[in-house]
Design a protein around this motif. Structure first.
Motif, PDB file in Angstrom:
ATOM      1  N   ARG A   9      67.861  60.295 -20.039  1.00 36.25           N
ATOM      2  CA  ARG A   9      66.670  60.895 -19.419  1.00 36.25           C
ATOM      3  C   ARG A   9      66.980  61.496 -18.055  1.00 36.25           C
ATOM      4  NH1 ARG A   9      61.237  57.415 -19.175  1.00 36.25           N
ATOM      5  NH2 ARG A   9      61.553  57.663 -21.424  1.00 36.25           N
ATOM      6  N   ASN A  10      67.777  60.798 -17.252  1.00 35.15           N
ATOM      7  CA  ASN A  10      68.077  61.298 -15.914  1.00 35.15           C
ATOM      8  C   ASN A  10      68.918  62.568 -15.976  1.00 35.15           C
ATOM      9  OD1 ASN A  10      67.980  60.969 -12.960  1.00 35.15           O
ATOM     10  ND2 ASN A  10      70.191  60.643 -13.164  1.00 35.15           N
ATOM     11  N   THR A  11      69.891  62.591 -16.889  1.00 39.09           N
ATOM     12  CA  THR A  11      70.729  63.787 -17.040  1.00 39.09           C
ATOM     13  C   THR A  11      69.902  64.961 -17.540  1.00 39.09           C
ATOM     14  OG1 THR A  11      72.661  62.409 -17.512  1.00 39.09           O
ATOM     15  CG2 THR A  11      72.802  64.726 -18.135  1.00 39.09           C
ATOM     16  N   LEU A  12      68.991  64.702 -18.487  1.00 35.02           N
ATOM     17  CA  LEU A  12      68.111  65.757 -18.976  1.00 35.02           C
ATOM     18  C   LEU A  12      67.289  66.348 -17.833  1.00 35.02           C
ATOM     19  CD1 LEU A  12      66.688  64.397 -22.350  1.00 35.02           C
ATOM     20  CD2 LEU A  12      68.227  66.339 -22.029  1.00 35.02           C
ATOM     21  N   ARG A  13      66.742  65.475 -16.996  1.00 35.75           N
ATOM     22  CA  ARG A  13      65.950  65.951 -15.862  1.00 35.75           C
ATOM     23  C   ARG A  13      66.778  66.858 -14.960  1.00 35.75           C
ATOM     24  NH1 ARG A  13      65.702  64.271 -10.805  1.00 35.75           N
ATOM     25  NH2 ARG A  13      66.946  62.413 -11.266  1.00 35.75           N
ATOM     26  N   LEU A  14      68.022  66.467 -14.705  1.00 41.31           N
ATOM     27  CA  LEU A  14      68.897  67.275 -13.856  1.00 41.31           C
ATOM     28  C   LEU A  14      69.222  68.613 -14.509  1.00 41.31           C
ATOM     29  CD1 LEU A  14      71.325  64.470 -12.612  1.00 41.31           C
ATOM     30  CD2 LEU A  14      69.663  65.725 -11.224  1.00 41.31           C
ATOM     31  N   ILE A  15      69.468  68.590 -15.816  1.00 41.78           N
ATOM     32  CA  ILE A  15      69.779  69.838 -16.527  1.00 41.78           C
ATOM     33  C   ILE A  15      68.594  70.792 -16.462  1.00 41.78           C
ATOM     34  CG2 ILE A  15      70.201  70.850 -18.808  1.00 41.78           C
ATOM     35  CD1 ILE A  15      71.877  68.324 -19.448  1.00 41.78           C
ATOM     36  N   TYR A  16      67.404  70.290 -16.788  1.00 42.83           N
ATOM     37  CA  TYR A  16      66.222  71.160 -16.748  1.00 42.83           C
ATOM     38  C   TYR A  16      65.992  71.710 -15.335  1.00 42.83           C
ATOM     39  CZ  TYR A  16      64.761  69.360 -21.373  1.00 42.83           C
ATOM     40  OH  TYR A  16      64.675  69.036 -22.705  1.00 42.83           O
ATOM     41  N   ASN A  17      66.091  70.846 -14.338  1.00 45.44           N
ATOM     42  CA  ASN A  17      65.835  71.281 -12.967  1.00 45.44           C
ATOM     43  C   ASN A  17      66.889  72.246 -12.459  1.00 45.44           C
ATOM     44  OD1 ASN A  17      63.435  69.882 -12.548  1.00 45.44           O
ATOM     45  ND2 ASN A  17      64.454  68.038 -11.867  1.00 45.44           N
ATOM     46  N   ALA A  18      68.097  72.152 -12.999  1.00 47.80           N
ATOM     47  CA  ALA A  18      69.157  73.068 -12.589  1.00 47.80           C
ATOM     48  C   ALA A  18      69.016  74.441 -13.231  1.00 47.80           C
ATOM     49  CB  ALA A  18      70.523  72.475 -12.952  1.00 47.80           C
ATOM     50  N   SER A  19      68.234  74.511 -14.300  1.00 42.92           N
ATOM     51  CA  SER A  19      68.179  75.725 -15.114  1.00 42.92           C
ATOM     52  C   SER A  19      67.171  76.734 -14.582  1.00 42.92           C
ATOM     53  CB  SER A  19      67.803  75.370 -16.559  1.00 42.92           C
ATOM     54  OG  SER A  19      68.708  74.435 -17.101  1.00 42.92           O
ATOM     55  N   SER A  20      67.553  77.992 -14.670  1.00 44.70           N
ATOM     56  CA  SER A  20      66.605  79.072 -14.382  1.00 44.70           C
ATOM     57  C   SER A  20      65.639  79.224 -15.548  1.00 44.70           C
ATOM     58  CB  SER A  20      67.361  80.380 -14.159  1.00 44.70           C
ATOM     59  OG  SER A  20      68.297  80.252 -13.111  1.00 44.70           O
ATOM     60  N   ILE A  21      66.161  79.104 -16.778  1.00 44.82           N
ATOM     61  CA  ILE A  21      65.338  79.186 -17.989  1.00 44.82           C
ATOM     62  C   ILE A  21      65.909  78.247 -19.043  1.00 44.82           C
ATOM     63  CG2 ILE A  21      64.581  81.566 -17.612  1.00 44.82           C
ATOM     64  CD1 ILE A  21      66.678  82.454 -19.698  1.00 44.82           C
ATOM     65  N   PHE A  22      65.047  77.869 -19.990  1.00 45.11           N
ATOM     66  CA  PHE A  22      65.462  77.100 -21.157  1.00 45.11           C
ATOM     67  C   PHE A  22      65.230  77.974 -22.380  1.00 45.11           C
ATOM     68  CE2 PHE A  22      64.584  74.129 -24.671  1.00 45.11           C
ATOM     69  CZ  PHE A  22      65.724  73.344 -24.623  1.00 45.11           C
ATOM     70  N   VAL A  23      66.233  78.099 -23.241  1.00 46.52           N
ATOM     71  CA  VAL A  23      66.116  78.939 -24.436  1.00 46.52           C
ATOM     72  C   VAL A  23      66.067  78.046 -25.663  1.00 46.52           C
ATOM     73  CG1 VAL A  23      67.179  80.747 -25.829  1.00 46.52           C
ATOM     74  CG2 VAL A  23      67.268  80.880 -23.330  1.00 46.52           C
ATOM     75  N   LEU A  24      65.058  78.292 -26.506  1.00 45.68           N
ATOM     76  CA  LEU A  24      64.816  77.468 -27.700  1.00 45.68           C
ATOM     77  C   LEU A  24      64.629  78.367 -28.915  1.00 45.68           C
ATOM     78  CD1 LEU A  24      64.311  74.629 -28.813  1.00 45.68           C
ATOM     79  CD2 LEU A  24      61.953  74.811 -28.038  1.00 45.68           C
ATOM     80  N   PRO A  25      65.740  78.855 -29.501  1.00 48.04           N
ATOM     81  CA  PRO A  25      65.648  79.813 -30.607  1.00 48.04           C
ATOM     82  C   PRO A  25      65.579  79.170 -31.985  1.00 48.04           C
ATOM     83  CG  PRO A  25      67.921  79.609 -29.915  1.00 48.04           C
ATOM     84  CD  PRO A  25      67.129  78.643 -29.074  1.00 48.04           C
TER      85      PRO A  25
END
Length: 199
Positions: A77-93
């Protein structure tokens, strides 16, 4: 590495795209190949300034064209939070999905989402407000919006703010608990008719 990022990646000179799915390299429904093709279609001035953060399962992918790829496997969960917060966008194709948790999680971290307009994606993404709904299987449309957001940080900031606000209004624990409470209260106040059958 991730702990050095600041919220929404504001201190970075790179544009970070995140993507996450279990078995994304073996399950075509996850649509990873469409993201790969979209990245390969980006002009050099865009792709040379993009990095891709991937989670979901282990992978040996280190780059796509000239885009560096960082794979985090099964992230906690903590790593996911860091990944999302580091991202400009999230792509879900995804090619088939209902209301994917990753779309809700990304927006709760103020990360706009780009996803194919299939299944329940139109419930998760408010087109033009919290991200963009992409024409299904349309690599050029996906590439267009990646480039658009890369070149317009003010738009990314606006979508980020709106994604976070909508997330708090719809999917916060308090809102979800309240919605469940209202459903139960309605059932208690208006109990359904009990029908019995003789066999």
């Amino acid at each position: 590495y991730l702990s050095n990022f600041r919220f929404n990646n504001v201190c970075s000179s790179y544009f970070y795209i995140s993507y996450g799915a279990v078995s994304f390299q073996t399950d075509p429904r996850k649509g990873f190949n469409y993201l790969v093709q979209a990245i390969k279609s980006l002009p050099a001035d865009v792709s040379s300034n993009i990095k891709l953060l991937v989670f979901g399962n282990r992978s040996n992918i280190s780059s796509i064209s000239n885009v560096k790829v960082f794979c985090y496997g099964f992230a906690d969960r903590n790593t996911l939070r860091l990944i999302y917060n580091a991202s400009s966008i999230f792509v879900l194709p995804s090619l088939a999905d209902n209301l994917p948790n990753t779309a809700l999680e990304a927006q709760s971290c103020a990360t706009p989402v780009l996803g194919f307009n299939i299944g329940g994606m139109s419930d998760a993404i408010q087109d033009g407000s919290t991200g963009f709904l992409i024409n299904p299987l349309d690599i050029h449309h996906l590439s267009f919006h990646i480039q658009q957001l890369f070149r317009d940080p003010d738009l990314v900031s606006l979508l980020s703010y709106q994604a976070r606000s909508r997330s708090l209004n719809l999917w916060s624990p308090k809102q979800v608990a309240s919605a469940y409470y209202n459903v139960y209260q309605n059932v208690i106040s208006n109990p359904p008719e009990i029908v019995s059958y003789d066999f």
